[in-house]
Write an enzyme that holds these catalytic residues in place. Structure first.
Site, PDB file in Angstrom:
ATOM      1  N   SER A 188      52.679 -66.404 -18.060  1.00 36.55           N
ATOM      2  CA  SER A 188      54.226 -66.617 -18.166  1.00 36.55           C
ATOM      3  C   SER A 188      54.619 -67.822 -17.407  1.00 36.55           C
ATOM      4  O   SER A 188      55.402 -68.461 -17.843  1.00 36.55           O
ATOM      5  CB  SER A 188      54.987 -65.424 -17.639  1.00 36.55           C
ATOM      6  OG  SER A 188      54.668 -64.264 -18.643  1.00 36.55           O
ATOM      7  N   HIS A 197      57.967 -67.086 -13.062  1.00 39.09           N
ATOM      8  CA  HIS A 197      58.714 -67.884 -14.234  1.00 39.09           C
ATOM      9  C   HIS A 197      59.520 -68.646 -13.736  1.00 39.09           C
ATOM     10  O   HIS A 197      59.522 -70.004 -14.244  1.00 39.09           O
ATOM     11  CB  HIS A 197      59.572 -66.624 -14.816  1.00 39.09           C
ATOM     12  CG  HIS A 197      58.773 -65.589 -15.535  1.00 39.09           C
ATOM     13  ND1 HIS A 197      59.455 -64.773 -16.234  1.00 39.09           N
ATOM     14  CD2 HIS A 197      57.572 -65.301 -15.814  1.00 39.09           C
ATOM     15  CE1 HIS A 197      58.512 -63.968 -17.094  1.00 39.09           C
ATOM     16  NE2 HIS A 197      57.608 -64.249 -16.479  1.00 39.09           N
TER      17      HIS A 197
END
Length: 295
Positions: A200, A246
């Site tokens: 991610s 993230h």
């Protein structure tokens, strides 16, 4: 007037290419004035040059590589513009299959953990124990079928077009810089005994770079912004998601992406790869700081 036998050619005949004398041509090299056929012509800023001049043997002509088509970021246009994206997806899938086959013992050796006792391994493990490789290997591991499905679909949709726009080398540099930045921020902020894994961070970096690229091309930013907002809502709205990875990946992707598509042409490679190098230095510094805190 007819020419005499053994004399010079008449003024109406065309000269032969200096490399292929049997081929008549009306084109001459703009530097050395030698006749060149279509096969030998190399595009120059003005007219055409012969291969020798283009290589710089007889002046300052452009090399043949300089005449190749380039991406917006200065990368070489590849025959398969999604090759590295396919390779990355394949690598993620292969390691996920190994995870399923071997079990948690394999995952516990490679996921991102600051410092903790791991029962399956019977020892204290983590980046603080010198296992810096976990910052990288965690980028290729996933916790569930849904996790890898969502990440690989995002990588295909976002990564493929971005690879085509940047070129392979720059795309790969962006991917790893974003992923490592996400891992470093996770290591710095998250609880040391909290394991983290997934692609991610790198994918959020691709999101950020895509937004910069679309802005550079004056495309409508609303679709990518909407998709990014949805992902951020999931990031902060669901428990068990490493939001640090993230955000770290997104910030690195935005900054590196800006350097990739806005670097001045004359110092393009220096700016692009210099920005990547700065982020890698930051990753090392953050890792050293956190390791000192946990030691």
């Amino acid at each position: 007037m007819e020419q005499a036998a053994g004399g010079t050619p008449d003024a109406q005949s065309l000269p032969g290419c200096y490399r292929h004398p049997d081929r008549e041509t009306g084109i001459r090299c703009t530097r050395c004035d030698r006749p060149i056929c279509p096969e030998c012509m190399v595009d120059a800023s003005v007219g055409f040059q012969c291969p020798q001049c283009a290589r710089g043997d007889a002046g300052t002509g452009h090399t043949p590589a300089a005449s190749r088509p380039r991406t917006l970021a200065g990368g070489t246009v590849a025959a398969d513009p999604r090759l590295l994206t396919k390779v990355l997806i394949g690598l993620n899938l292969a390691l996920f299959l190994v995870q399923q086959a071997v079990g948690d013992r394999f995952t516990d050796r490679l996921d991102l953990i600051g410092q903790a006792y791991v029962p399956l391994l019977g020892s204290v493990e983590g980046v603080a124990q010198g296992q810096w490789y976990r910052l990288l290997t965690a980028m290729f591991l996933h916790g569930s079928f849904l996790h890898i499905l969502f990440n690989m679909l995002s990588l295909w949709w976002i990564g493929g077009p971005l690879e085509a726009a940047l070129g392979r080398a720059r795309y790969l540099a962006l991917y790893f810089v974003s992923g490592l930045a996400g891992s470093a921020l996770t290591y710095l902020i998250a609880a040391p005994n909290q394991p983290s894994l997934g692609a991610s961070g790198a994918i959020f970096g691709l999101f950020g770079a895509t937004a910069i690229l679309m802005r550079r091309l004056n495309y409508d930013l609303r679709p990518v912004i909407a998709l990014l907002v949805i992902n951020l809502i999931f990031t902060f709205g669901w428990s068990g998601i490493a939001w640090e990875a993230h955000i770290g990946g997104l910030v690195a992707g935005v900054v590196t992406g800006y350097a990739m598509v806005h670097a001045p042409r004359r110092r393009r490679a220096l700016v692009q790869y210099g920005t990547c190098a700065v982020f890698l230095v930051l990753v090392v510094v953050v890792t050293l700081i956190r390791t000192a805190q946990l030691s």
